[in-house]
Design a protein around this motif. Structure first.
Motif, short mmCIF file in Angstrom:
data_model
loop_
_atom_site.label_atom_id
_atom_site.label_comp_id
_atom_site.label_asym_id
_atom_site.label_seq_id
_atom_site.Cartn_x
_atom_site.Cartn_y
_atom_site.Cartn_z
N LEU A 25 -11.93 -32.17 -31.06
CA LEU A 25 -11.38 -32.44 -29.88
C LEU A 25 -10.12 -33.69 -30.48
O LEU A 25 -9.03 -33.61 -30.73
CB LEU A 25 -11.58 -33.06 -28.48
N ASN A 164 -14.35 -24.95 -19.99
CA ASN A 164 -13.12 -25.61 -19.39
C ASN A 164 -11.97 -25.50 -20.62
O ASN A 164 -11.29 -25.53 -21.08
CB ASN A 164 -13.07 -26.66 -18.20
N THR A 165 -12.54 -26.68 -21.72
CA THR A 165 -11.94 -27.60 -23.04
C THR A 165 -11.90 -26.74 -23.06
O THR A 165 -11.09 -26.26 -24.57
CB THR A 165 -12.84 -28.70 -23.48
N LYS A 168 -8.60 -24.39 -22.66
CA LYS A 168 -7.92 -24.57 -22.76
C LYS A 168 -7.08 -24.71 -23.95
O LYS A 168 -6.58 -24.92 -23.85
CB LYS A 168 -7.81 -26.10 -22.28
N VAL A 169 -8.15 -24.64 -24.79
CA VAL A 169 -7.54 -25.43 -26.45
C VAL A 169 -7.53 -23.59 -27.28
O VAL A 169 -6.37 -23.44 -27.54
CB VAL A 169 -8.95 -25.84 -27.21
N ASP A 193 -1.80 -31.16 -24.45
CA ASP A 193 -3.07 -30.31 -23.85
C ASP A 193 -4.00 -30.79 -24.63
O ASP A 193 -5.32 -30.83 -23.51
CB ASP A 193 -2.48 -28.68 -24.18
N GLU A 196 -5.11 -34.32 -23.04
CA GLU A 196 -6.06 -33.38 -21.68
C GLU A 196 -7.82 -33.28 -21.87
O GLU A 196 -8.85 -33.67 -21.15
CB GLU A 196 -5.56 -32.83 -20.91
N CYS A 197 -7.54 -31.98 -23.45
CA CYS A 197 -8.84 -31.97 -23.17
C CYS A 197 -10.07 -32.42 -23.71
O CYS A 197 -11.23 -32.68 -22.97
CB CYS A 197 -8.56 -30.68 -24.36
N GLU A 201 -13.68 -34.09 -22.44
CA GLU A 201 -15.39 -34.02 -22.80
C GLU A 201 -15.54 -35.39 -22.95
O GLU A 201 -17.08 -35.47 -23.01
CB GLU A 201 -14.42 -33.08 -24.34
#
Length: 234
Positions: A25, A164-165, A168-169, A193, A196-197, A201
């Motif tokens: 990330l 959840n991440t 999102k990605v 975005d 945020e991820c 994490e």
């Protein structure tokens, strides 16, 4: 660069060490920031035209740097929204709208970056004729339609991530791959975005480390407590 390129690490060519989800990330967010700077921070604006995992280099601290500007194009200052140019890029990463119209915009880079994001999540080839869908974007779309996102995640991560991440990605990546460039996000939106991820994490990992630290302390206290109460050997 000291740690080669992102593709080498995903493929295992750099040894057995695995890029954690948090590290991936971070690399994604830093790469996105570099691309966002080309699109919005440079005057005139620059479109890279060859965004791919082999052109994301990693330094000794695994910080990401964009490389290989041989195909990049700058936009003339003015009101132009695109440049008409001969199509150039790498198959699989190439924006189909750009390929069809010869109109180059910053959204062509956005499409390519969406492909990179899917590689980071899945560690799958961009083009694989043995798959049910050869292009990684079409394959991920098919797998998502079946409702199981865990089936597309790189098994090397061994479940060490917040689902959840991942969602999102993947959602961000699939938006980047929209056939219509006007419906793709800007790199500014992509950066937001990914940050945020990354924050989510990092918080998850911090919580895990604090929990482990608490457990270690409890064990230590328990051992000391037992030792103090038990009579010493004679």
């Amino acid at each position: 660069m000291a740690n080669g390129d992102l593709k080498e690490h995903l493929s295992g060519k750099r040894g057995p060490s695995i890029l954690t989800w948090e590290r991936r990330l971070c690399i994604a967010a830093e790469s996105a920031q570099g691309l966002e700077y080309l699109h919005n921070g440079c005057k005139p604006q620059i479109v890279h035209r060859d965004i791919k995992t082999t052109n994301i280099l990693l330094n000794e601290k695994f910080q990401a740097k964009l490389a290989d500007f041989g195909l990049s194009r700058s936009f003339p200052l003015g009101t132009e929204t695109h440049v008409s140019t001969v199509v150039a890029g790498t198959p699989g990463y190439l924006d189909p709208e750009y390929y069809r119209t010869n109109w180059l915009t910053e959204k062509s880079d956005v499409f390519s970056f969406g492909v990179v994001l899917l590689e980071i999540v899945t560690n799958q080839p961009v083009i694989d004729m043995k798959r049910e869908r050869s292009h990684i974007g079409e394959w991920v779309g098919l797998m998502l339609s079946r409702g199981d996102i865990n089936s597309i995640v790189d098994p090397k991560l061994q479940g060490e991530y917040d689902p959840n991440t991942i969602w999102k990605v993947v959602e961000t990546a699939m938006t980047c791959l929209n056939p219509s460039s006007s419906r793709r996000p800007t790199m500014t939106q992509v950066v937001m975005d990914l940050k945020e991820c990354l924050n989510m994490e990092m918080a998850r990992n911090m919580g895990s480390r604090m929990k482990d630290s608490t457990n270690d302390t409890s064990i230590e206290v328990s051992i000391n407590f037992t030792t103090e109460l038990n009579p010493a050997a004679r």
